[in-house]
Design a protein around this motif. Sequence first.
Motif, short mmCIF file in Angstrom:
data_model
loop_
_atom_site.label_atom_id
_atom_site.label_comp_id
_atom_site.label_asym_id
_atom_site.label_seq_id
_atom_site.Cartn_x
_atom_site.Cartn_y
_atom_site.Cartn_z
N ILE A 132 -13.19 -7.11 7.78
CA ILE A 132 -13.92 -7.64 6.63
C ILE A 132 -13.18 -7.36 5.32
O ILE A 132 -13.08 -8.22 4.45
N LEU A 133 -12.64 -6.15 5.18
CA LEU A 133 -12.05 -5.72 3.91
C LEU A 133 -10.53 -5.83 3.86
O LEU A 133 -9.93 -5.68 2.79
N GLY A 134 -9.89 -6.05 5.01
CA GLY A 134 -8.43 -6.08 5.01
C GLY A 134 -7.81 -4.71 4.79
O GLY A 134 -6.74 -4.58 4.18
N LEU A 135 -8.47 -3.66 5.28
CA LEU A 135 -7.98 -2.28 5.10
C LEU A 135 -6.67 -2.06 5.84
O LEU A 135 -6.39 -2.73 6.84
N LYS A 136 -5.89 -1.06 5.37
CA LYS A 136 -4.62 -0.75 6.03
C LYS A 136 -4.84 -0.27 7.46
O LYS A 136 -4.27 -0.77 8.41
N ASP A 137 -5.67 0.77 7.59
CA ASP A 137 -5.93 1.34 8.92
C ASP A 137 -7.12 2.28 8.83
O ASP A 137 -7.75 2.40 7.77
N VAL A 138 -7.42 2.95 9.95
CA VAL A 138 -8.56 3.88 10.01
C VAL A 138 -8.07 5.22 10.55
O VAL A 138 -7.22 5.26 11.44
N LEU A 139 -8.59 6.31 9.99
CA LEU A 139 -8.29 7.66 10.48
C LEU A 139 -9.62 8.31 10.87
O LEU A 139 -10.54 8.38 10.05
N VAL A 140 -9.73 8.75 12.14
CA VAL A 140 -10.93 9.45 12.59
C VAL A 140 -10.54 10.90 12.88
O VAL A 140 -9.77 11.18 13.81
N PRO A 141 -11.03 11.88 12.09
CA PRO A 141 -10.63 13.28 12.28
C PRO A 141 -11.17 13.85 13.59
O PRO A 141 -12.08 13.30 14.21
#
Length: 700
Positions: free
Chosen positions: A471-480
């Motif tokens: 939806i937002l065109g984010l770079k990536d996701v980090l899940v700690p």
Amino acid sequence: MESRKIRVGIDTGGTFTDVVAVDEESGAVVTTKTPSTPADPAQGFLTGIEKVLAKLGETGDAIGAVSHGTTVATNKLLEGKVENLGFITTEGYEHVLEIARQSVPDGYGNSYFWVKPDRIVPADRVRTIGGRLAFDGSEIRPLVEDDVRQAARFFADRGIRTIGVCLMHSYANPSHERRVRDLLLEEYPEATVSISSQVLREYREYERSITTLVDAAVKPNIRNYVNNIANRLREFSSDEGEARDIPFYVMKSNGGVLSAKEVVHQPITTVLSGPAAGALGAALIASVAGVEQVLTCDGGGTSTDVTVVVRGEPALTTEGRVGAYPSKIPMIDVVTVGAGGGSIAWQTPEGTLRVGPQSAGADPGPLCYGKGGSEPTITDAHVLLGRIPPHLLGGEIPLDTELARKGVEQLAHQLKLDFEACATGILEVSAWNQANALRQITVKRGLDVRDFTLVTFGGSGSLLACRLVDILGLKDVLVPLNPGNVSAFGLLTVDVRNDYVQTHVCRHDRLEIAELQSGLDALAAEAEIALADEGFGEAERKYARSADLRYLGQAFEVRVPVGDGPVTPELMDEAAERFHQAHKELYGYDFRGDPHQHVEWVNLRVSGIGPIKRPTLNEIAAGTGAESAVTGTRPAYFDEWVTTQVYDRAELGAGDVLEGPAVIEEFSSTIPVHPGFRARIDTFGNIRITKIADSNGANR
């Protein structure tokens, strides 16, 4: 005697109390969860400490310090339980709360329908007193002490024990307010009093009045809660019959902590205690992983909190609100949206699908909890589409998928949709609710959302991560690692911090170096006293200076850093240059170089910072291939039903890579990886999710 080497962070949420303990000698980090106890929050707090000490094999003597994020003040304000307040202001200004501001929610098109909410203090509980100060703090008329004594008797006769005092221009000279406080307590010792010159030394009478009254309203609750915990902590520390005071810190909204004995004097500073800790924990985890620009997404059972972090620092605001009340104290810029796991899906009278803000909470909870919930929720949609397992917390909470199916099918029938389209629609609406909150903290602040990595944590924070990337065109996701405990971990990363402000309105070209220097020095002296009281040596203390600037004639300011060292023309010009730059980033233009547009200084600020030792994040062992972590398969719905591999996160090692469709499960959270996405485990155990590039190099 044993060394006191254990630091504990405790975050009390609506459903669970999260606990993280770090052994400062070995670096070991231990986490646990325990049910919250709303009737007596201190009980869940102490149970959490007992559980974490048992895991470490230690006694209470080993505890060096406890840091705590509390929702006591937040809940009181969100629930609107602010009553039995009294207000004292300057003669002739008794209607300052009624006049308020001219702004109307949702713009002036709404002005015909909008009804101004009830004021925080009814008109019959406002008392005015004689005496007047000028804007520069000089006395026009002396304080009429007899008026103060009469006001004290008025409140005492009616049993009104909580009183806020806000006199005109007391930000420039607090002497009248301090005298009012002393007279009130002399005449009416049972009263709890907050004065605006102690809460917020800033101009704008309405916001200062409201902030002071909110501080007074939550003071008795915070005082009782904090003192209760501080006393009961002593029970953990008895050494051969002798109890000691365990250093006890409470998280503040500004991204710092304060000792319990100090926080009872400034309780309003704790109103965003929990969300602030989560943002700071996520910021540190991302920074260690080499990511400096992140959006944090903390998903719980009732709501999702989002913040923006640039260069490792969460954005601060003084334009925040808590419930219906504007609050001018510095707080981490958090936007909350009613899109948690328990948010209810419903049909509007127009026949469209909505999700939230109503929530099933923890009790009765979603339909699949089997505790009497009657309406479908986000969690029900996830479990029916195979995105989460048919149990939570490693099997502690089994989920009833048949109950969930009946509820979603009933809603689907009303909406004239098939079952999968309805369940997917619930998740889609929820994802767009979260995306709009993330846009508020980026696009509305002049930031490009596509430049950011999304850090997801909390029990439900990671469930819609892939959709948010789309939806937002984010770079990536980090899940700690241990995403359910990031807020509690954040409490162990936080410095002691106190903010001081003083209004100083002056055009930039008319600023006097001596006046600016003395203003900043006075604020730094206050910060120094507070840090000394907290036990920080002279060499440890740090100070951060900033100022609120605007163009002459504007109504709102932009905060910019003010450099260290003696005030010089160069230092002042540097601050003005930073303002031009920040204004351009926020609004797309500036007046740099225009002789007709003047920069105006409005407020001076100094933060006193007492640094603490942060826990170190350790690298994890190298992986042997993601296949070794597969625990089985199950059907999951991603636009169609597909056989989906399920992975145990605990078995994944550094360097392991897997591609969607997949579901990664762990004790406190679940991460669905959609088709077209890849998940990689980095050296610190974080899951990094990216979109897979197609053969042309573009993201699919």
